[in-house]
Scaffold this active site. Sequence first.
Site, PDB file in Angstrom:
ATOM      1  CE  LYS A 148      -1.661   1.743   3.958  1.00 35.34           C
ATOM      2  NZ  LYS A 148      -1.494   3.179   4.209  1.00 35.34           N
ATOM      3  CG  ASN A 149       2.597   2.679   3.568  1.00 37.75           C
ATOM      4  OD1 ASN A 149       1.400   2.966   3.455  1.00 37.75           O
ATOM      5  ND2 ASN A 149       3.183   2.512   4.733  1.00 37.75           N
TER       6      ASN A 149
ATOM      7  CB  CYS B 174      -3.385   7.184  11.112  1.00 37.55           C
ATOM      8  SG  CYS B 174      -3.670   5.702  10.161  1.00 37.55           S
TER       9      CYS B 174
ATOM     10  NE  ARG C 296       1.271  10.229  10.102  1.00 38.87           N
ATOM     11  CZ  ARG C 296       0.870   9.165   9.440  1.00 38.87           C
ATOM     12  NH1 ARG C 296      -0.305   8.662   9.663  1.00 38.87           N
ATOM     13  NH2 ARG C 296       1.635   8.597   8.548  1.00 38.87           N
TER      14      ARG C 296
ATOM     15  CG  ASP D  99       3.351   1.343   9.377  1.00 39.58           C
ATOM     16  OD1 ASP D  99       2.992   2.198  10.212  1.00 39.58           O
ATOM     17  OD2 ASP D  99       3.456   1.586   8.154  1.00 39.58           O
TER      18      ASP D  99
ATOM     19  NE  ARG E 246      -6.669   4.767   5.739  1.00 36.97           N
ATOM     20  CZ  ARG E 246      -5.711   5.349   6.429  1.00 36.97           C
ATOM     21  NH1 ARG E 246      -5.888   5.625   7.691  1.00 36.97           N
ATOM     22  NH2 ARG E 246      -4.570   5.661   5.862  1.00 36.97           N
TER      23      ARG E 246
HETATM   24  C1  UD1 Z   1       4.867   6.621   6.363  1.00 43.95           C
HETATM   25  C2  UD1 Z   1       3.887   5.486   6.208  1.00 43.95           C
HETATM   26  C3  UD1 Z   1       3.388   5.038   7.560  1.00 43.95           C
HETATM   27  C4  UD1 Z   1       4.568   4.714   8.475  1.00 43.95           C
HETATM   28  C5  UD1 Z   1       5.575   5.850   8.523  1.00 43.95           C
HETATM   29  C6  UD1 Z   1       6.839   5.509   9.293  1.00 43.95           C
HETATM   30  C7  UD1 Z   1       2.786   5.926   4.080  1.00 43.95           C
HETATM   31  C8  UD1 Z   1       1.529   6.254   3.366  1.00 43.95           C
HETATM   32  N1  UD1 Z   1       2.745   5.942   5.410  1.00 43.95           N
HETATM   33  O1  UD1 Z   1       4.186   7.699   6.973  1.00 43.95           O
HETATM   34  O2  UD1 Z   1       2.562   3.886   7.388  1.00 43.95           O
HETATM   35  O3  UD1 Z   1       4.081   4.485   9.783  1.00 43.95           O
HETATM   36  O4  UD1 Z   1       5.966   6.204   7.185  1.00 43.95           O
HETATM   37  O5  UD1 Z   1       7.420   4.358   8.789  1.00 43.95           O
HETATM   38  O6  UD1 Z   1       3.783   5.637   3.463  1.00 43.95           O
HETATM   39  N2  UD1 Z   1       7.204  14.369  10.557  1.00 43.95           N
HETATM   40  C9  UD1 Z   1       7.356  15.728  10.805  1.00 43.95           C
HETATM   41  N3  UD1 Z   1       7.341  16.587   9.735  1.00 43.95           N
HETATM   42  C10 UD1 Z   1       7.196  16.150   8.444  1.00 43.95           C
HETATM   43  C11 UD1 Z   1       7.055  14.774   8.208  1.00 43.95           C
HETATM   44  C12 UD1 Z   1       7.076  13.903   9.284  1.00 43.95           C
HETATM   45  O7  UD1 Z   1       7.486  16.149  11.941  1.00 43.95           O
HETATM   46  O8  UD1 Z   1       7.185  16.973   7.528  1.00 43.95           O
HETATM   47  C13 UD1 Z   1       7.252  13.419  11.699  1.00 43.95           C
HETATM   48  C14 UD1 Z   1       5.964  12.608  11.846  1.00 43.95           C
HETATM   49  O9  UD1 Z   1       4.989  13.298  12.571  1.00 43.95           O
HETATM   50  C15 UD1 Z   1       6.480  11.371  12.542  1.00 43.95           C
HETATM   51  C16 UD1 Z   1       7.881  11.197  11.969  1.00 43.95           C
HETATM   52  O10 UD1 Z   1       8.230  12.451  11.406  1.00 43.95           O
HETATM   53  O11 UD1 Z   1       6.556  11.595  13.923  1.00 43.95           O
HETATM   54  C17 UD1 Z   1       8.013  10.135  10.894  1.00 43.95           C
HETATM   55  O12 UD1 Z   1       7.000  10.308   9.937  1.00 43.95           O
HETATM   56  P1  UD1 Z   1       7.175   9.873   8.416  1.00 43.95           P
HETATM   57  O13 UD1 Z   1       8.338   8.946   8.309  1.00 43.95           O
HETATM   58  O14 UD1 Z   1       7.164  11.072   7.573  1.00 43.95           O
HETATM   59  O15 UD1 Z   1       5.849   9.026   8.175  1.00 43.95           O
HETATM   60  P2  UD1 Z   1       4.829   9.159   6.983  1.00 43.95           P
HETATM   61  O16 UD1 Z   1       5.560   9.346   5.703  1.00 43.95           O
HETATM   62  O17 UD1 Z   1       3.758  10.099   7.344  1.00 43.95           O
END
Ligand code: UD1
Length: 424
Positions: free
Chosen positions: A22-23, A118, A123, A309, A401
């Site tokens: 999915k991701n 979620c 985030r 995850d 989802r």
């Molecule tokens: C993706 C995955 C999700 C997984 C996560 C971590 C998808 C659709 N989702 O989510 O299933 O749990 O990676 O492996 O691919 N953060 C910030 N600022 C930003 C971006 C992130 O502060 O601009 C923080 C987030 O709040 C979180 C951390 O960084 O605490 C890691 O998030 P991130 O690796 O970006 O996760 P996602 O890409 O949202």
Amino acid sequence: MDKIAITGGNELNGNIHISGAKNSALKLQAAALLTSEPMVITNMPELADTRFMVQLLEQLGMTVYWPKGSGRMQTHIPEIRSTIAPYDLVRKMRATFNVLGPLLAREGHATVSLPGGCAIGARPVDLHLKAFEAMGADIVIEGGYVKAAALRGLKGAHVVFPFVSVGATEHAMLAAVLADGETVLENAAREPEIVDIANCLIAMGARIEGAGTSTITIQGVTSLKGINYKVIPDRIEAGTFACCVAATGGEVVLTDVVPSTLGALLNALRQAGVGVETGEDYIKIKRDKNVPIKAVDIDTQPHPGFPTDLQAQFMGLMTIADGTSIFRENIFENRFMHAPELRRLGADITVRGNEAVVRGVKQLKGAQVMATDLRASVSLVIAGLVAEGETLIGRVYHLDRGFENLEEKLSNCGAKIARISGAE
Ligand code: UD1
């Protein structure tokens, strides 16, 4: 609203085919915006999230042909009709935010609503936006929308992420492939999905080196071509079924997987006393249910560490371990929402900040519970499969989802699990 009813106690035995990730799929759908030529994406999982992304892409002007049950999505967007991703389509699923980079790269401007997703923490998307600013985009946030413009095109840049973000790494890559010049992404995430997205972009004609390491270098090109690309197997789905079998006992072969993407989970399962055998594209999970599961501590980390995850699913397993295990969630600040629901089934879990202490119990008992997010909801399925009596899980749209044919895959291996449509 649908519910899932599980009668626990059955062992799982058989084979489970693992679907496309999915991701990765969601970002590949966004990548299809980068070419004016037709694209074909195969092994595309049929999920609420991927269908939702289609709705947004169609709104932007893409023609999408995706016959049900085919796993084969054809896309074509010769011209971008709209560069606006409205609130209604972005709030429900965070990955839709990833259209911003491709729109900006191809059209020089885009207006995309800030994402939802979620309920596992704040985030934010600040790292995504900083990367685009470094590439020369002007960004304004107004009325819940990100308005981005790079009217003379994006320029290659040196981006050092202050911490590892999967989404920001992928998103920056999706924009930099069409930027003018070289982009270097430092402290990049190393998840297998990033390698998959890079491989697809490279096949489309992008010049990317280092995906899968913490430094990714991209030489911008002026256009990308349409190709036929197969999504990698979903390591989170595979890991989830591995936890199911470890919990219930039995022997299941997970097919069409890449075992090397699941190293941390497979190590943790081995430490717990579960039999794990891997081949090139399969994982065999085996457990004698009369031999107790050993308690294992878990620290979630960016890849190749233990994936956040799979934290909820492993906790589902640890609720019946012989001993106490400590979970530290280091990626998201609010990701133990499954703990109170698991407690309803008789689990002994104490949460303090980002730490959960799970004291294994001899037996869980079925109860009514509620899914709170995608991965949390499937930990309730795992617990339900071993609990005595019936477990009824509400709000299963969270499961839809991210899991393709979950009930079918589990019941084919002997689980007593059924969906009750439209249950109150
Ligand atoms: C993706 C995955 C999700 C997984 C996560 C971590 C998808 C659709 N989702 O989510 O299933 O749990 O990676 O492996 O691919 N953060 C910030 N600022 C930003 C971006 C992130 O502060 O601009 C923080 C987030 O709040 C979180 C951390 O960084 O605490 C890691 O998030 P991130 O690796 O970006 O996760 P996602 O890409 O949202």
